[in-house]
Scaffold this active site. Structure first.
Site: not given
Ligand code: G3P
Length: 218
Positions: A87
């Protein structure tokens, strides 16, 4: 649309796997830290554990922000298991590294995508997956799901093979909307997946069926 779970929590991964709907896992440095995983050896061991649990792809994020560092880290991560996906953040050196990985048959997930322009660049560089962050765009009063629609349209017109992995998915409705918008994959926490099960009429209907059956058989 495939389902990935966005967590480094082994119990949640196992629960989603047990449901029979799990196609892969995504993680990020914040999710690893949340599980208390730190230090290079522990991080690698944790990824190895996840990779053994699931057959699908597992995204492991690099920490480096320069080309040489991203490549070195990504090559090491890719050695952990065949289903590791490196990633890489959407930055200049990240794009360069994605091209390097594509040329060396290492799968990538280009993360922190917030615009269609970034999505075009990641696809041009040869990213395997693209992670537009829906919830974080919504947080800024921007229409996150419209970005998925736009990218899906552009990728279809241009014939890009990069798969759209809708990320930062915060609830079950996001999953439904991502499916309508043309996401290839959705990644989210277990609660958003389990939320798809719920409808009050299902519970009322089932209670009625069971009550009628019990009455007829008493
Ligand atoms: O993996 C990245 C993404 O899913 C982050 O999610 O909820 O932290 O904005 P969030």
């Amino acid at each position: 649309m495939r389902f990935f779970i966005d967590t480094a929590n082994i119990d949640q991964i196992l629960e989603a796997k047990d449901l029979g709907i799990l196609d892969g896992v995504t993680t990020n440095p914040s999710l690893m830290a949340k599980e208390g995983i730190s230090g290079e050896a522990n991080v690698k061991a944790h990824y190895a554990k996840i990779c053994k649990l699931v057959e699908g792809d597992v995204s492991a994020e690099v920490i480096s922000t320069n080309f040489e560092g991203i490549v070195a880290e990504g090559v090491e991560l890719s050695k952990i298991a065949p289903n590791i996906v490196v990633k890489v953040p959407m930055i200049k050196d990240g794009v360069k590294a994605i091209r390097y990985f594509a040329d060396h048959d290492i799968k990538t997930n280009c993360t922190l995508i917030f615009s269609a322009g970034q999505a075009i660049l990641a696809a041009k560089a040869g990213a395997t997956y693209l992670s537009p962050f829906i919830g974080r765009l919504d947080d800024t009063s921007w229409d996150g799901m419209q970005l998925i629609t736009d990218i899906a349209e552009i990728y279809a017109i241009q014939g890009y093979e990069t798969e759209i992995l809708a990320a930062s998915i915060r609830n079950s409705l996001h999953i439904v909307e991502a499916a309508k918008a043309g996401a290839d994959i959705v990644t989210c926490g277990l609660s958003a997946i389990l939320g798809l099960l719920k409808h009050p009429l299902t519970d009322i209907g089932l209670a009625q069926f069971l009550a009628d059956h019990a009455k007829a058989n008493s």
